[in-house]
Motif scaffolding. Structure first.
Motif, PDB file in Angstrom:
ATOM      1  N   TYR A 247      -4.616  -4.186  -3.744  1.00  0.00           N
ATOM      2  CA  TYR A 247      -4.595  -3.186  -2.678  1.00  0.00           C
ATOM      3  C   TYR A 247      -5.984  -2.628  -2.408  1.00  0.00           C
ATOM      4  O   TYR A 247      -6.708  -2.262  -3.343  1.00  0.00           O
ATOM      5  CB  TYR A 247      -3.654  -2.054  -3.071  1.00  0.00           C
ATOM      6  CG  TYR A 247      -3.602  -0.904  -2.099  1.00  0.00           C
ATOM      7  CD1 TYR A 247      -3.306  -1.117  -0.759  1.00  0.00           C
ATOM      8  CD2 TYR A 247      -3.830   0.401  -2.537  1.00  0.00           C
ATOM      9  CE1 TYR A 247      -3.244  -0.052   0.129  1.00  0.00           C
ATOM     10  CE2 TYR A 247      -3.768   1.469  -1.649  1.00  0.00           C
ATOM     11  CZ  TYR A 247      -3.473   1.238  -0.319  1.00  0.00           C
ATOM     12  OH  TYR A 247      -3.409   2.278   0.560  1.00  0.00           O
TER      13      TYR A 247
ATOM     14  N   TYR B 284      -5.799  -2.390   4.415  1.00  0.00           N
ATOM     15  CA  TYR B 284      -4.348  -2.507   4.432  1.00  0.00           C
ATOM     16  C   TYR B 284      -3.768  -2.661   5.839  1.00  0.00           C
ATOM     17  O   TYR B 284      -2.824  -3.430   6.044  1.00  0.00           O
ATOM     18  CB  TYR B 284      -3.714  -1.297   3.729  1.00  0.00           C
ATOM     19  CG  TYR B 284      -2.219  -1.387   3.615  1.00  0.00           C
ATOM     20  CD1 TYR B 284      -1.625  -2.338   2.777  1.00  0.00           C
ATOM     21  CD2 TYR B 284      -1.397  -0.540   4.340  1.00  0.00           C
ATOM     22  CE1 TYR B 284      -0.247  -2.436   2.672  1.00  0.00           C
ATOM     23  CE2 TYR B 284      -0.024  -0.623   4.244  1.00  0.00           C
ATOM     24  CZ  TYR B 284       0.546  -1.578   3.412  1.00  0.00           C
ATOM     25  OH  TYR B 284       1.905  -1.679   3.313  1.00  0.00           O
TER      26      TYR B 284
ATOM     27  N   VAL C 135       3.354  -6.899   2.881  1.00  0.00           N
ATOM     28  CA  VAL C 135       4.358  -6.027   2.270  1.00  0.00           C
ATOM     29  C   VAL C 135       5.648  -6.051   3.077  1.00  0.00           C
ATOM     30  O   VAL C 135       6.753  -6.132   2.511  1.00  0.00           O
ATOM     31  CB  VAL C 135       3.813  -4.585   2.147  1.00  0.00           C
ATOM     32  CG1 VAL C 135       4.909  -3.627   1.687  1.00  0.00           C
ATOM     33  CG2 VAL C 135       2.642  -4.548   1.168  1.00  0.00           C
TER      34      VAL C 135
ATOM     35  N   ARG D 287      -0.489  -4.807   5.271  1.00  0.00           N
ATOM     36  CA  ARG D 287       0.837  -4.290   5.614  1.00  0.00           C
ATOM     37  C   ARG D 287       1.810  -5.416   5.969  1.00  0.00           C
ATOM     38  O   ARG D 287       2.981  -5.389   5.577  1.00  0.00           O
ATOM     39  CB  ARG D 287       0.726  -3.298   6.782  1.00  0.00           C
ATOM     40  CG  ARG D 287       2.046  -2.646   7.142  1.00  0.00           C
ATOM     41  CD  ARG D 287       1.890  -1.672   8.297  1.00  0.00           C
ATOM     42  NE  ARG D 287       0.985  -0.576   7.960  1.00  0.00           N
ATOM     43  CZ  ARG D 287       1.352   0.517   7.280  1.00  0.00           C
ATOM     44  NH1 ARG D 287       2.613   0.641   6.866  1.00  0.00           N
ATOM     45  NH2 ARG D 287       0.477   1.473   7.037  1.00  0.00           N
TER      46      ARG D 287
ATOM     47  N   HIS E 135       2.695   1.145  -2.329  1.00  0.00           N
ATOM     48  CA  HIS E 135       3.337   0.093  -1.536  1.00  0.00           C
ATOM     49  C   HIS E 135       4.143  -0.855  -2.419  1.00  0.00           C
ATOM     50  O   HIS E 135       5.182  -1.369  -2.002  1.00  0.00           O
ATOM     51  CB  HIS E 135       2.281  -0.671  -0.742  1.00  0.00           C
ATOM     52  CG  HIS E 135       1.476   0.217   0.158  1.00  0.00           C
ATOM     53  ND1 HIS E 135       2.027   0.885   1.228  1.00  0.00           N
ATOM     54  CD2 HIS E 135       0.158   0.573   0.119  1.00  0.00           C
ATOM     55  CE1 HIS E 135       1.088   1.599   1.830  1.00  0.00           C
ATOM     56  NE2 HIS E 135      -0.050   1.425   1.181  1.00  0.00           N
TER      57      HIS E 135
ATOM     58  N   ARG F  33       7.297   1.030  -3.370  1.00  0.00           N
ATOM     59  CA  ARG F  33       8.275   0.944  -2.292  1.00  0.00           C
ATOM     60  C   ARG F  33       9.076  -0.347  -2.367  1.00  0.00           C
ATOM     61  O   ARG F  33      10.305  -0.353  -2.198  1.00  0.00           O
ATOM     62  CB  ARG F  33       7.560   1.045  -0.939  1.00  0.00           C
ATOM     63  CG  ARG F  33       8.492   0.820   0.246  1.00  0.00           C
ATOM     64  CD  ARG F  33       7.734   0.357   1.473  1.00  0.00           C
ATOM     65  NE  ARG F  33       8.622  -0.294   2.420  1.00  0.00           N
ATOM     66  CZ  ARG F  33       8.199  -0.986   3.474  1.00  0.00           C
ATOM     67  NH1 ARG F  33       6.909  -1.114   3.722  1.00  0.00           N
ATOM     68  NH2 ARG F  33       9.071  -1.581   4.272  1.00  0.00           N
TER      69      ARG F  33
END
Length: 214
Positions: A96, A101, A121, A118, A153, A156
């Motif tokens: 990361y 990102y 992810v 992003r 992230h 999540r």
């Protein structure tokens, strides 16, 4: 099933020897590996996530579905999942960087290709029925250096996918924790030890790598 932490196989011949020794000693049909692999011709079919220390030309080729000549038995999980010995294994490649990102992956160049963005992810978050989640970066609540070294992230993904097991590389230390009800394990590097995973029970056992350093 053989499970391996960081290898850094191209950086030190002893690391490469330890990687091959782990395969030989485990004598497993398949393997999972958690990044910083650096060797892509392997003794057994291996599903891995890319780390922040790789040959990124090889990683990009594998992301594109190509198979360079130096690749044998290495299968990249990058926002994708695969069936491995009856388990649905998903992987998020890279580490990361807040400054990278929100960029499209196509805008990353050079060493910046080591990061996840992003869109990576979101690709993992869209996967279903994941048994094992593999990440190079840790979720929060697993690895501490006087502070929580985890990434929100990844946390999540653990929470939303709710896998039975989350395996983590990058930190080169063995740690275990429960994150949002999920067993999460940070793996020690290959030159110290390797792991065996029972696909039916998800029991993870640790064995010293022959000729590895303590």
């Amino acid at each position: 099933m053989l499970v391996l932490g960081d290898a850094h196989a191209a950086e030190d011949p002893d690391n490469d020897d330890a990687l091959l020794a782990a395969y030989d000693d485990a004598d497993a049909d398949v393997a999972l590996q958690l990044g910083d692999l650096q060797r892509y011709d392997l003794p057994a079919p291996t599903w891995f996530v890319g780390g922040n220390n790789e040959d990124f030309d090889v990683i990009d080729a594998l992301r594109a579905g190509d198979s360079p000549e130096q690749v044998s038995n290495a299968h990249l999980l990058a926002g994708t999942a695969a069936e491995v010995e009856g388990l649905r294994v998903a992987g998020l490649s890279g580490n990361y960087a807040p400054t990278q990102y929100d960029k499209p992956r196509s805008e990353l160049s050079g060493e910046r290709r080591r990061h996840f963005v992003r869109e990576d992810v979101e690709a993992v978050a869209a996967l279903e029925d994941v048994d094992v989640l593999m990440t190079h970066e840790a979720p929060e609540g697993l690895v501490y250096y006087g502070y929580d070294a985890g990434c929100e992230h990844v946390t999540r993904l653990v929470e939303e996918l709710d896998p039975d097991l989350c395996l983590v590389g990058h930190h080169e230390t063995h740690r275990e924790a429960t994150v949002h009800g999920v067993r999460a394990v940070s793996l020690a590097p290959v030159w110290q030890c390797y792991y065996r995973l029972d696909p039916e029970t998800l029991e993870l056992t640790v064995r010293e790598t022959p000729n590895g350093d303590d």
